[in-house]
Design an enzyme around this catalytic site. Structure first.
Site, PDB file in Angstrom:
ATOM      1  N   TYR A 146     -30.050 -42.013  13.054  1.00 21.74           N
ATOM      2  CA  TYR A 146     -31.274 -42.513  12.415  1.00 21.74           C
ATOM      3  C   TYR A 146     -31.008 -42.777  10.931  1.00 21.74           C
ATOM      4  CZ  TYR A 146     -35.851 -42.255  10.135  1.00 21.74           C
ATOM      5  OH  TYR A 146     -36.957 -42.498   9.340  1.00 21.74           O
ATOM      6  N   LYS A 150     -31.038 -46.371   8.983  1.00 20.33           N
ATOM      7  CA  LYS A 150     -31.994 -46.605   7.896  1.00 20.33           C
ATOM      8  C   LYS A 150     -31.237 -47.011   6.635  1.00 20.33           C
ATOM      9  CE  LYS A 150     -35.897 -46.155   7.666  1.00 20.33           C
ATOM     10  NZ  LYS A 150     -36.997 -47.149   7.891  1.00 20.33           N
TER      11      LYS A 150
HETATM   12  N1  NAP Z   1     -41.959 -40.027  10.309  1.00 19.73           N
HETATM   13  C1  NAP Z   1     -41.235 -39.452   9.341  1.00 19.73           C
HETATM   14  O1  NAP Z   1     -41.151 -38.220   9.214  1.00 19.73           O
HETATM   15  C2  NAP Z   1     -40.503 -40.331   8.334  1.00 19.73           C
HETATM   16  C3  NAP Z   1     -39.710 -39.710   7.354  1.00 19.73           C
HETATM   17  C4  NAP Z   1     -39.050 -40.514   6.423  1.00 19.73           C
HETATM   18  C5  NAP Z   1     -39.176 -41.901   6.482  1.00 19.73           C
HETATM   19  N2  NAP Z   1     -39.925 -42.465   7.465  1.00 19.73           N
HETATM   20  C6  NAP Z   1     -40.025 -43.936   7.508  1.00 19.73           C
HETATM   21  O2  NAP Z   1     -41.362 -44.300   7.230  1.00 19.73           O
HETATM   22  C7  NAP Z   1     -41.720 -45.480   7.954  1.00 19.73           C
HETATM   23  C8  NAP Z   1     -43.019 -45.251   8.713  1.00 19.73           C
HETATM   24  O3  NAP Z   1     -42.831 -44.135   9.605  1.00 19.73           O
HETATM   25  P1  NAP Z   1     -43.962 -43.716  10.648  1.00 19.73           P
HETATM   26  O4  NAP Z   1     -43.862 -42.251  10.842  1.00 19.73           O
HETATM   27  O5  NAP Z   1     -45.267 -44.355  10.290  1.00 19.73           O
HETATM   28  O6  NAP Z   1     -43.373 -44.430  11.953  1.00 19.73           O
HETATM   29  P2  NAP Z   1     -44.027 -44.525  13.418  1.00 19.73           P
HETATM   30  O7  NAP Z   1     -45.310 -43.792  13.454  1.00 19.73           O
HETATM   31  O8  NAP Z   1     -42.955 -44.190  14.384  1.00 19.73           O
HETATM   32  O9  NAP Z   1     -44.355 -46.091  13.517  1.00 19.73           O
HETATM   33  C9  NAP Z   1     -43.360 -47.057  13.618  1.00 19.73           C
HETATM   34  C10 NAP Z   1     -43.944 -48.266  14.325  1.00 19.73           C
HETATM   35  O10 NAP Z   1     -42.930 -49.278  14.412  1.00 19.73           O
HETATM   36  C11 NAP Z   1     -43.035 -49.866  15.708  1.00 19.73           C
HETATM   37  N3  NAP Z   1     -41.823 -50.546  16.138  1.00 19.73           N
HETATM   38  C12 NAP Z   1     -40.722 -50.012  16.753  1.00 19.73           C
HETATM   39  N4  NAP Z   1     -39.859 -50.977  17.096  1.00 19.73           N
HETATM   40  C13 NAP Z   1     -40.402 -52.148  16.684  1.00 19.73           C
HETATM   41  C14 NAP Z   1     -39.984 -53.503  16.767  1.00 19.73           C
HETATM   42  N5  NAP Z   1     -38.833 -53.862  17.364  1.00 19.73           N
HETATM   43  N6  NAP Z   1     -40.795 -54.458  16.255  1.00 19.73           N
HETATM   44  C15 NAP Z   1     -41.958 -54.122  15.679  1.00 19.73           C
HETATM   45  N7  NAP Z   1     -42.421 -52.869  15.569  1.00 19.73           N
HETATM   46  C16 NAP Z   1     -41.647 -51.881  16.075  1.00 19.73           C
HETATM   47  C17 NAP Z   1     -43.338 -48.667  16.585  1.00 19.73           C
HETATM   48  O11 NAP Z   1     -43.793 -49.071  17.851  1.00 19.73           O
HETATM   49  P3  NAP Z   1     -43.465 -48.137  19.149  1.00 19.73           P
HETATM   50  O12 NAP Z   1     -44.111 -46.814  18.857  1.00 19.73           O
HETATM   51  O13 NAP Z   1     -44.057 -48.901  20.268  1.00 19.73           O
HETATM   52  O14 NAP Z   1     -41.967 -48.032  19.198  1.00 19.73           O
HETATM   53  C18 NAP Z   1     -44.406 -47.955  15.756  1.00 19.73           C
HETATM   54  O15 NAP Z   1     -45.689 -48.483  15.979  1.00 19.73           O
HETATM   55  C19 NAP Z   1     -40.500 -45.812   8.823  1.00 19.73           C
HETATM   56  O16 NAP Z   1     -39.722 -46.784   8.166  1.00 19.73           O
HETATM   57  C20 NAP Z   1     -39.710 -44.511   8.879  1.00 19.73           C
HETATM   58  O17 NAP Z   1     -38.322 -44.726   9.049  1.00 19.73           O
HETATM   59  C21 NAP Z   1     -40.601 -41.717   8.386  1.00 19.73           C
END
Ligand code: NAP
Length: 313
Positions: A146, A150
């Site tokens: 991951y 990223k």
């Molecule tokens: N969550 C954490 O703890 C965390 C920590 C550090 C950084 N981040 C970063 O913060 C950002 C937001 O995270 P989050 O927690 O809001 O993520 P999330 O809840 O997992 O949401 C990500 C969204 O992206 C969609 N997605 C996946 N593949 C896709 C594709 N091919 N085309 C279009 N959409 C797609 C997912 O759909 P599906 O669910 O259908 O796959 C989901 O709706 C991300 O960039 C993540 O890397 C997150």
């Protein structure tokens, strides 16, 4: 100003869309599903325009950006299942979404002259030591798939655009998805003893608070790398869990008080290995935010309180 938000069906994208709506900024949401009706909570996402866009499909990304013609893209879509990303048969897909998908967006933004904001993670670093990571640190050394993908996404953004925002966050919690607080509230209710890791250190990020900062940032040209988590110092997952349970007990939920639930701090080793290696040091230095005139996020304990208000209402 018109802003396209990717990953609107996820935790952060959802809150960014709502924040844009509250500010009267034109927002268009996108995600991989054909249609998205939003959370069933009457929030603005349900009433704002939505367009299906699979970020791994270059032609679709080009076509959507050409027809929507946003002034900026806040790119929140990602593969975020950290352990699952380690599976041999998933790695290509994870890379396609986090690296190639981000490259597709960066190139499409470059072609139409749109700003791009890429949301990243402390997982691009190796998580060693105790010094907080600086936003402009280039010592990338991800520990897991991951984090590696990223990082590749960050690189694609930086290589394809003259100006961009890369905002690294950590330990995310929002209403629209699963996260540590939801897990603790669920397991705390029916366990009388829990072990929680106390040697991974960082700070949580509430998507509602982060969304405000991202909207403040995107209307400026103060491009660059930033770190953004809530304020209130660096803590362990154990500290985070104890505060969640304390606040639940304070609200009258007896299952979480010290008579009904014992929480024991353990090392990562004692807890048992997860599939993906996790960083011990997730401390992100956020001073660059203030230096650039941005308002930092509120204290994480206050964020937990407001999140529980939202969750339990
Ligand atoms: N969550 C954490 O703890 C965390 C920590 C550090 C950084 N981040 C970063 O913060 C950002 C937001 O995270 P989050 O927690 O809001 O993520 P999330 O809840 O997992 O949401 C990500 C969204 O992206 C969609 N997605 C996946 N593949 C896709 C594709 N091919 N085309 C279009 N959409 C797609 C997912 O759909 P599906 O669910 O259908 O796959 C989901 O709706 C991300 O960039 C993540 O890397 C997150």
């Amino acid at each position: 100003m018109k802003i396209l938000v990717t990953g609107v069906a996820g935790q952060l994208g959802h809150d960014v869309m709502n924040e844009l709506n509250l500010r009267g900024i034109e927002g268009v949401g996108s995600d991989i599903a054909e249609a998205y009706s939003g959370l069933d909570d009457g929030t603005a996402v349900t009433t704002m325009p939505y367009v299906k866009m699979d970020i791994t499909d270059k032609a679709e990304v080009d076509s959507v950006l050409n027809s929507v013609r946003p002034d900026a893209v806040i790119h929140c879509a990602a593969w975020t299942a950290v352990d699952l990303a380690e599976d041999e048969d998933k790695q290509d897909k994870v890379r396609l979404i986090n690296a190639a998908g981000s490259e597709n967006i960066a190139k499409a933004c470059a072609a139409i002259g749109a700003k791009m904001m890429y949301i990243s993670t402390d997982y691009v670093f190796d998580g060693q030591g105790e010094e907080p990571w600086q936003p402009d640190c280039k010592a990338y050394a991800p520990l897991n798939v991951y984090g590696q993908t990223k990082y590749e996404g960050e690189k694609a953004v930086a290589e394809n655009l003259p100006n961009f925002f890369i905002v690294r966050i950590a330990w995310v919690f929002g209403k629209n998805g699963n996260n540590f607080i939801k897990t603790m509230v669920k397991v705390g209710e029916n366990h009388d003893a829990l072990k929680v890791v106390n040697n991974q250190i960082g700070t949580p990020t509430y998507t509602l608070d982060l969304a405000k900062l991202l909207c403040d940032m995107i209307v400026t040209d103060k491009y660059g790398y930033y770190h953004a988590t809530n304020e209130g110092g660096y803590i362990s997952w154990y500290d985070f869990a104890v505060e969640i349970f304390r606040q639940m007990a304070e609200r009258g939920y007896e299952a979480y008080d010290d008579k009904h639930l014992t929480v024991t701090p353990v090392t990562t080793e004692e807890y048992g290995l997860s599939k993906a290696k996790r960083p011990f040091n997730s401390r992100l230095d956020k001073s660059k935010l203030r230096e650039n005139g941005f308002t930092p996020l509120p204290d994480w304990k206050d964020a937990v309180k407001r999140y529980l208000d939202e969750l339990l209402s």
